[in-house]
Design an enzyme around this catalytic site. Structure first.
Site, PDB file in Angstrom:
ATOM      1  N   ASP A  24      49.585  30.733  47.355  1.00  0.00           N
ATOM      2  CA  ASP A  24      49.424  29.987  48.788  1.00  0.00           C
ATOM      3  C   ASP A  24      49.514  28.316  48.583  1.00  0.00           C
ATOM      4  OD1 ASP A  24      48.564  32.369  49.146  1.00  0.00           O
ATOM      5  OD2 ASP A  24      46.733  31.822  49.892  1.00  0.00           O
ATOM      6  N   GLU A 206      44.010  36.517  56.610  1.00  0.00           N
ATOM      7  CA  GLU A 206      43.878  35.467  55.669  1.00  0.00           C
ATOM      8  C   GLU A 206      44.419  34.277  55.982  1.00  0.00           C
ATOM      9  OE1 GLU A 206      44.589  38.068  51.581  1.00  0.00           O
ATOM     10  OE2 GLU A 206      46.436  37.415  52.456  1.00  0.00           O
TER      11      GLU A 206
HETATM   12  C1  FRU Z   1      46.503  34.984  50.469  1.00  0.00           C
HETATM   13  C2  FRU Z   1      45.504  35.046  49.416  1.00  0.00           C
HETATM   14  C3  FRU Z   1      44.222  34.167  49.880  1.00  0.00           C
HETATM   15  C4  FRU Z   1      43.615  34.179  48.882  1.00  0.00           C
HETATM   16  C5  FRU Z   1      44.187  33.722  47.801  1.00  0.00           C
HETATM   17  C6  FRU Z   1      44.143  34.254  46.324  1.00  0.00           C
HETATM   18  O1  FRU Z   1      47.941  34.953  49.806  1.00  0.00           O
HETATM   19  O2  FRU Z   1      45.058  36.493  49.239  1.00  0.00           O
HETATM   20  O3  FRU Z   1      43.633  34.962  51.094  1.00  0.00           O
HETATM   21  O4  FRU Z   1      42.705  33.165  48.852  1.00  0.00           O
HETATM   22  O5  FRU Z   1      45.586  34.543  48.138  1.00  0.00           O
HETATM   23  O6  FRU Z   1      45.116  33.921  45.563  1.00  0.00           O
END
Ligand code: FRU
Length: 478
Positions: A24, A206
């Site tokens: 992300d 998320e």
């Molecule tokens: C989304 C996610 C988030 C988390 C991160 C972990 O892709 O799963 O929810 O904070 O990636 O790397």
């Protein structure tokens, strides 16, 4: 340096980490002439692992300078996704009004506690910087928002909302979002929950965002972005949105259907930049150009995964509804050479192996449908099919499709007529923007040899269109 086999998949101009793993985008914030981009990063391997915040800055969101890692995991946990803000009024006391602190708000995810069976292993924390994000101090009183007993409790997006005179945090909580508010980024009050009965629920929620935006008729609305994995529109991960109202405490909407920001498979976890000055006024978005269904396996071996083209977001009124549109940022227009021609022959002759191109079609009139086919020496082909009713991107005959079963699915979106099309082809990605960004598709592909040819098949169409293309070239980070 010589190109390795993997290098030919690496993007010409999309953001990638300096090496190894990235997911992300995090903490995008504008401050003192710089666009900051942090990102979920594992610097020691090209698969997901202990999460850090990688960091880069740019003056145009195209040329990036890599900076040292901003946040390292510690005894409280891995550094999961979150946001960053400029604390202009020094509400935290971390800086001063003359020299405001940058404050990042992120999730600590304690994998050890999770392993031991705890459900409260995700908590929200802050860190601050006095030197434009070059170095960071974690707040001694972390966590600032403790887990109330829900396994998935993460990805805080925080905004100073002038109209409500407070900081507002939107947080992903398993199958809904929670809204919190604060005067100082350190003490948080729960305001409301949203989403248990709204939107798509094929997976965990998320990376949410919540922002105010004026539609093209001058009405102010509130838009919520929520990423979901799995259960995205094309399977795996995807990002939905809601258009509604927010009163500082509760978000409400009468939206019935599920809306997606992208009809392709590879645009996830995107949110907006914070603190874009009013003099600019744009809503700027970037997403992770991948999908959890196969992100750990793609051919981008040395620098695994990239971001989408940064996009400018707008809200359009459509009959009695709203659509969230996104187009590439205008900064991208200044890169590369524009060729104008009435048909495709110029590009058919001029397209080079493994380069990046933009193709624009302004469609004056059309009956039937046409197809654009990009192909390689090995006869790998990427198809784009366009009619007034439907846009299709088909990567099922385009090299390695064994990454996941859903990889070879045809990506379809319905259209209410086709007026224009902007296609950004890079070495292993295609981003299609139809009707000024109202219908978009973002897709990765991994051919056996580079794409080097384009053909337009108009046998089933009567078409009058203006056509432009340019080759996009960007030097390595400035
Ligand atoms: C989304 C996610 C988030 C988390 C991160 C972990 O892709 O799963 O929810 O904070 O990636 O790397």
């Amino acid at each position: 340096p010589e190109q390795t086999a993997e290098d030919r998949y690496q993007s010409v101009y999309h953001f990638t980490p300096p090496s190894n793993w990235m997911n992300d985008p995090n903490g995008m914030v504008y401050y003192a002439g710089e666009y900051h981009l942090f990102y979920q990063h594992f610097p020691d391997s090209n698969v997901w692992g202990p999460m850090h915040w990688g960091h880069a800055v740019s003056q145009d969101m195209i040329h990036w300078e890599h900076l040292p890692i901003a946040l390292y995991p510690d005894s409280l946990g891995f550094i999961f996704s979150g946001s960053a803000v400029v604390d202009y009024d020094n509400t935290t006391g971390f800086g001063s009004e003359l020299n405001p602190a940058l404050v990042s708000i992120f999730t600590y995810s304690n994998q050890q506690e999770e392993f031991e069976g705890s459900i409260t292993f995700q908590n929200q924390a802050v860190a601050y910087s006095h030197d434009s994000g070059r170095t960071w101090k974690k707040y001694a009183g972390n966590p600032v928002l403790s887990n109330p007993g829900i396994k998935d409790f993460r990805d805080p997006k925080v905004t100073w909302m002038e109209e409500f005179d407070k900081w507002v945090m939107i947080l992903a909580v398993k199958d809904h979002v929670s809204i919190y508010s604060s005067k100082n980024l350190l003490d948080w009050t729960h305001e409301s929950d949203f989403g248990k009965d709204e939107g798509a629920h094929g997976g965990v929620w998320e990376c949410p965002d919540l922002f105010r935006i004026q539609d093209d008729q001058g009405n102010w609305k509130w838009v919520m972005l929520v990423s979901i994995n799995p259960g995205g529109y094309q399977g795996g991960s995807g990002t939905q949105y809601f258009v509604g109202e927010f009163d500082g405490r509760e978000f409400s909407t009468n939206q019935k259907e599920v809306k997606w920001i992208d009809y392709g498979a590879d645009n996830y976890a995107g949110v907006l930049w914070s603190n874009i000055p009013d003099s600019d006024g744009r809503k700027l978005f970037i997403g992770w150009m991948s999908n959890w269904a196969y992100a750990n396996k793609v051919s981008l071996v040395n620098r695994r995964n990239m971001m989408t083209i940064p996009r400018e977001v707008s809200l359009r009124r459509k009959e009695n509804d709203h659509v969230l549109a996104m187009v590439p940022i205008r900064e991208l227009d200044h890169i590369g050479v524009l060729n104008t021609s009435g048909d495709l022959t110029e590009l058919e002759k001029g397209m080079r192996t493994n380069e990046a191109y933009q193709l624009d079609l302004q469609i004056e009139s059309m009956e039937g449908k046409f197809e654009l086919v990009f192909s390689s020496e090995d006869k790998d082909s990427l198809f784009l099919s366009v009619s007034h009713n439907e846009l299709i991107v088909d990567r099922s005959k385009c090299g390695n499709v064994s990454l996941a079963t859903m990889f070879s699915r045809q990506h379809k979106a319905s259209l209410d007529g086709i007026r224009n099309l902007s296609i950004f082809l890079d070495r292993s990605s295609i981003e299609v923007f139809a009707n000024d960004g109202e219908v978009n598709m973002t897709d990765l592909f991994f051919t056996r040899s580079p794409l080097q040819q384009v053909q337009m098949m108009t046998s089933e169409a009567e078409i009058e269109a203006r056509f432009e293309y340019r080759k996009i070239e960007v030097k390595e980070p400035i």
